[in-house]
Design a protein around this motif. Structure first.
Motif, PDB file in Angstrom:
ATOM      1  N   LEU A  84      58.294  51.589  49.059  1.00 50.53           N
ATOM      2  CA  LEU A  84      57.557  51.657  47.799  1.00 50.53           C
ATOM      3  C   LEU A  84      56.213  50.941  47.897  1.00 50.53           C
ATOM      4  O   LEU A  84      55.183  51.434  47.406  1.00 50.53           O
ATOM      5  CB  LEU A  84      58.397  51.050  46.677  1.00 50.53           C
ATOM      6  CG  LEU A  84      59.643  51.829  46.249  1.00 50.53           C
ATOM      7  CD1 LEU A  84      60.449  51.033  45.235  1.00 50.53           C
ATOM      8  CD2 LEU A  84      59.242  53.189  45.673  1.00 50.53           C
ATOM      9  N   ALA A  85      56.216  49.767  48.555  1.00 49.83           N
ATOM     10  CA  ALA A  85      54.980  48.991  48.683  1.00 49.83           C
ATOM     11  C   ALA A  85      53.967  49.725  49.549  1.00 49.83           C
ATOM     12  O   ALA A  85      52.751  49.687  49.273  1.00 49.83           O
ATOM     13  CB  ALA A  85      55.289  47.617  49.273  1.00 49.83           C
ATOM     14  N   GLU A  86      54.435  50.382  50.601  1.00 50.41           N
ATOM     15  CA  GLU A  86      53.521  51.155  51.457  1.00 50.41           C
ATOM     16  C   GLU A  86      52.937  52.329  50.686  1.00 50.41           C
ATOM     17  O   GLU A  86      51.741  52.644  50.832  1.00 50.41           O
ATOM     18  CB  GLU A  86      54.270  51.643  52.696  1.00 50.41           C
ATOM     19  CG  GLU A  86      54.544  50.540  53.718  1.00 50.41           C
ATOM     20  CD  GLU A  86      55.268  51.061  54.963  1.00 50.41           C
ATOM     21  OE1 GLU A  86      55.185  50.398  56.008  1.00 50.41           O
ATOM     22  OE2 GLU A  86      55.904  52.146  54.885  1.00 50.41           O
ATOM     23  N   ALA A  87      53.785  52.957  49.875  1.00 51.79           N
ATOM     24  CA  ALA A  87      53.301  54.103  49.092  1.00 51.79           C
ATOM     25  C   ALA A  87      52.233  53.677  48.088  1.00 51.79           C
ATOM     26  O   ALA A  87      51.301  54.439  47.784  1.00 51.79           O
ATOM     27  CB  ALA A  87      54.472  54.765  48.370  1.00 51.79           C
ATOM     28  N   GLU A  88      52.358  52.438  47.581  1.00 48.84           N
ATOM     29  CA  GLU A  88      51.402  51.943  46.602  1.00 48.84           C
ATOM     30  C   GLU A  88      50.249  51.167  47.244  1.00 48.84           C
ATOM     31  O   GLU A  88      49.343  50.710  46.546  1.00 48.84           O
ATOM     32  CB  GLU A  88      52.129  51.032  45.598  1.00 48.84           C
ATOM     33  CG  GLU A  88      53.163  51.776  44.765  1.00 48.84           C
ATOM     34  CD  GLU A  88      53.958  50.844  43.858  1.00 48.84           C
ATOM     35  OE1 GLU A  88      53.635  49.635  43.858  1.00 48.84           O
ATOM     36  OE2 GLU A  88      54.867  51.313  43.163  1.00 48.84           O
ATOM     37  N   GLY A  89      50.329  50.995  48.593  1.00 52.30           N
ATOM     38  CA  GLY A  89      49.272  50.279  49.293  1.00 52.30           C
ATOM     39  C   GLY A  89      49.268  48.791  49.023  1.00 52.30           C
ATOM     40  O   GLY A  89      48.222  48.139  49.131  1.00 52.30           O
ATOM     41  N   ASP A  90      50.404  48.234  48.665  1.00 55.24           N
ATOM     42  CA  ASP A  90      50.511  46.798  48.358  1.00 55.24           C
ATOM     43  C   ASP A  90      50.899  46.052  49.638  1.00 55.24           C
ATOM     44  O   ASP A  90      52.082  45.843  49.941  1.00 55.24           O
ATOM     45  CB  ASP A  90      51.566  46.587  47.265  1.00 55.24           C
ATOM     46  CG  ASP A  90      51.577  45.155  46.731  1.00 55.24           C
ATOM     47  OD1 ASP A  90      51.118  44.255  47.455  1.00 55.24           O
ATOM     48  OD2 ASP A  90      52.067  44.943  45.606  1.00 55.24           O
ATOM     49  N   GLU A  91      49.911  45.633  50.411  1.00 57.47           N
ATOM     50  CA  GLU A  91      50.150  44.999  51.696  1.00 57.47           C
ATOM     51  C   GLU A  91      50.874  43.653  51.560  1.00 57.47           C
ATOM     52  O   GLU A  91      51.691  43.272  52.409  1.00 57.47           O
ATOM     53  CB  GLU A  91      48.827  44.801  52.442  1.00 57.47           C
ATOM     54  CG  GLU A  91      48.189  46.090  52.912  1.00 57.47           C
ATOM     55  CD  GLU A  91      49.092  46.850  53.868  1.00 57.47           C
ATOM     56  OE1 GLU A  91      49.800  46.197  54.660  1.00 57.47           O
ATOM     57  OE2 GLU A  91      49.107  48.094  53.814  1.00 57.47           O
ATOM     58  N   GLU A  92      50.597  42.930  50.495  1.00 60.54           N
ATOM     59  CA  GLU A  92      51.246  41.631  50.284  1.00 60.54           C
ATOM     60  C   GLU A  92      52.761  41.805  50.082  1.00 60.54           C
ATOM     61  O   GLU A  92      53.567  41.062  50.644  1.00 60.54           O
ATOM     62  CB  GLU A  92      50.638  40.932  49.073  1.00 60.54           C
ATOM     63  CG  GLU A  92      51.205  39.528  48.853  1.00 60.54           C
ATOM     64  CD  GLU A  92      50.537  38.808  47.695  1.00 60.54           C
ATOM     65  OE1 GLU A  92      51.110  37.804  47.211  1.00 60.54           O
ATOM     66  OE2 GLU A  92      49.446  39.251  47.275  1.00 60.54           O
ATOM     67  N   LEU A  93      53.137  42.812  49.321  1.00 57.38           N
ATOM     68  CA  LEU A  93      54.553  43.081  49.078  1.00 57.38           C
ATOM     69  C   LEU A  93      55.220  43.624  50.337  1.00 57.38           C
ATOM     70  O   LEU A  93      56.387  43.308  50.614  1.00 57.38           O
ATOM     71  CB  LEU A  93      54.703  44.077  47.926  1.00 57.38           C
ATOM     72  CG  LEU A  93      56.121  44.273  47.381  1.00 57.38           C
ATOM     73  CD1 LEU A  93      56.687  42.945  46.892  1.00 57.38           C
ATOM     74  CD2 LEU A  93      56.119  45.305  46.243  1.00 57.38           C
ATOM     75  N   VAL A  94      54.483  44.408  51.115  1.00 52.72           N
ATOM     76  CA  VAL A  94      55.010  44.905  52.393  1.00 52.72           C
ATOM     77  C   VAL A  94      55.327  43.737  53.314  1.00 52.72           C
ATOM     78  O   VAL A  94      56.399  43.671  53.919  1.00 52.72           O
ATOM     79  CB  VAL A  94      54.004  45.856  53.079  1.00 52.72           C
ATOM     80  CG1 VAL A  94      54.447  46.145  54.529  1.00 52.72           C
ATOM     81  CG2 VAL A  94      53.876  47.163  52.307  1.00 52.72           C
ATOM     82  N   ALA A  95      54.386  42.801  53.413  1.00 49.07           N
ATOM     83  CA  ALA A  95      54.571  41.644  54.284  1.00 49.07           C
ATOM     84  C   ALA A  95      55.781  40.814  53.834  1.00 49.07           C
ATOM     85  O   ALA A  95      56.550  40.311  54.659  1.00 49.07           O
ATOM     86  CB  ALA A  95      53.308  40.788  54.295  1.00 49.07           C
ATOM     87  N   GLU A  96      55.937  40.670  52.521  1.00 43.24           N
ATOM     88  CA  GLU A  96      57.077  39.896  52.004  1.00 43.24           C
ATOM     89  C   GLU A  96      58.398  40.567  52.366  1.00 43.24           C
ATOM     90  O   GLU A  96      59.336  39.902  52.819  1.00 43.24           O
ATOM     91  CB  GLU A  96      56.956  39.771  50.484  1.00 43.24           C
ATOM     92  CG  GLU A  96      58.123  39.010  49.856  1.00 43.24           C
ATOM     93  CD  GLU A  96      58.046  38.978  48.341  1.00 43.24           C
ATOM     94  OE1 GLU A  96      59.089  38.709  47.701  1.00 43.24           O
ATOM     95  OE2 GLU A  96      56.953  39.239  47.796  1.00 43.24           O
ATOM     96  N   ALA A  97      58.475  41.869  52.172  1.00 44.54           N
ATOM     97  CA  ALA A  97      59.710  42.595  52.475  1.00 44.54           C
ATOM     98  C   ALA A  97      60.008  42.584  53.973  1.00 44.54           C
ATOM     99  O   ALA A  97      61.170  42.442  54.389  1.00 44.54           O
ATOM    100  CB  ALA A  97      59.607  44.033  51.966  1.00 44.54           C
ATOM    101  N   GLU A  98      58.972  42.716  54.797  1.00 45.73           N
ATOM    102  CA  GLU A  98      59.166  42.686  56.250  1.00 45.73           C
ATOM    103  C   GLU A  98      59.653  41.307  56.693  1.00 45.73           C
ATOM    104  O   GLU A  98      60.494  41.200  57.595  1.00 45.73           O
ATOM    105  CB  GLU A  98      57.874  43.062  56.960  1.00 45.73           C
ATOM    106  CG  GLU A  98      57.524  44.540  56.827  1.00 45.73           C
ATOM    107  CD  GLU A  98      56.215  44.884  57.516  1.00 45.73           C
ATOM    108  OE1 GLU A  98      56.007  46.072  57.840  1.00 45.73           O
ATOM    109  OE2 GLU A  98      55.388  43.965  57.730  1.00 45.73           O
TER     110      GLU A  98
END
Length: 375
Positions: A84-98
């Motif tokens: 979902l974060a990648e689809a929305e381009g939210d890099e901060e949320l992507v990093a948190e989930a990773e």
């Protein structure tokens, strides 16, 4: 999704699959219901040993089920969050989930190793003995450092630690100490610690500040489960009482309450000196039965047999692990090559990485042996 993240997810899935296989996830809820029904039965505690065993097994199953569900649910939630974060381009949320997935992968791998502690006595409580080797005061001090290290490790695990006996060194440290460590998988984790441990440091007892090498041996053996019958004829043992030689103060016994039991056929000697003579006798007999049981386990388990054969005397050429504090900082296990420069962390009880590496090596060895036998 990045390749690295996908790889992390696949590693968690593999661990989850193995955890499910180990506890038989399909039947686990049904088995838990059966255990709950047995516990609720009115006659359960008429047999305390059976009741305690059932309670331990139930708790182990509950822990396994909760761990499986937690890993499964956290994996699904964070994998979805990445997408979902990648689809929305939210890099901060992507990093948190990773980051969450990486931490989950480490936890899952650790739980996978714990699930491999399925040997005959792995789940049992354990006795741990430490003896100073060659080196006089240096080795006595090193033995005391090892005792502190293992007590710290056990406390971090939430295990109960009971000092059974201790013999003080003439100038510092201890000549020997024996502990009972109680908790699920206490023996399974600690069994890899049996062997000679080598310390290299600038001696605090040397006025010339020279480097010294010291040795102390560690021996770990399981507490015999109460439903295992071990018969020791009176004719095969000699029981001696003596005055404890503790550290002084309130711990000095004023009567001959300490107990030493010698098993004549094998030469095994066990002691207990921290309680009343009656309790010391019971503790020493329990330790003797556990030693005899451990001997039988060694005969049937090649990995344990090889481990103890390699133990030898507490001196050069027989060590399993080296703790170097000078001229550089390093702890290295000579069986697995696992090493770290965080020597203080290790001496404060951070031993899981070394235990896990040895466990993984043992499991791999057993798997190869089973494959060869099938061929």
């Amino acid at each position: 999704m990045r390749a690295e993240t996908q790889s992390t997810i696949e590693a968690i899935q593999r661990s989850l699959s193995l955890l499910g296989q180990r506890m038989d996830w399909q039947t686990a809820p049904h088995r838990l219901e059966e255990m709950n029904a047995m516990i609720e039965a009115g006659d359960l505690w008429s047999d305390p040993a059976r009741a305690q065993k059932l309670m331990r097994e139930r708790q182990a199953l509950v822990d396994a089920i909760e761990t499986y569900k937690r890993i499964r649910d956290d994996l699904a939630a964070n994998a979805e969050m990445v997408e979902l974060a990648e689809a929305e381009g939210d890099e901060e949320l992507v990093a948190e989930a990773e980051g969450n997935l990486k931490a989950l992968a480490e936890m899952a791998a650790k739980k996978e190793l714990e699930a491999l502690l399925n040997g005959e006595a792995d789940a049992n409580d354990t006795f741990l003995e430490i003896n100073a080797g060659a080196g006089g005061t240096e080795s006595c001090d090193w033995a005391a450092m090892l005792a502190r290290m293992y007590v710290r490790w056990a406390e971090k695990k939430g295990y109960e630690v009971e000092l059974m006996s201790e013999s003080a060194g003439e100038e510092a440290g201890i000549r020997s100490a024996a502990y009972r460590i109680s908790g699920h998988n206490a023996y399974g984790w600690l069994k890899s610690e049996s062997g000679v441990h080598r310390l290299v440091r600038i001696s605090p007892f040397d006025s010339s500040a020279r480097r010294h090498t010291s040795f102390s041996s560690v021996w770990v053996y399981p507490v015999v489960d109460e439903n295992i019958e071990i018969t020791v004829p009176d004719s095969e043992i000699r029981i001696d009482t003596y005055r404890s030689s503790g550290a002084g103060g309130q711990h000095v016994n004023t009567t001959d309450s300490a107990v030493r039991i010698t098993h004549i056929p094998t030469g095994i000697v066990v002691t207990s000196s921290e309680k009343s003579q009656h309790q010391n006798r019971a503790n020493a007999m329990a330790a003797l039965k556990s030693r005899l049981y451990e001997m039988e386990l060694r005969k049937r388990t090649e990995s344990i047999q090889a481990q103890h054969d390699a133990k030898g005397d507490a001196g050069w050429g027989n060590q399993i692990r080296s703790y170097v504090l000078h001229p550089y900082q390093m702890v290295k296990d000579l069986r697995t090559s696992e090493e770290t420069s965080d020597t203080q962390g290790v001496l404060d009880g951070d031993l899981d990485a070394f235990m896990a590496a040895t466990l993984a090596m043992d499991v791999a060895g057993k798997s190869r042996a089973e494959a060869q036998s099938e061929d």
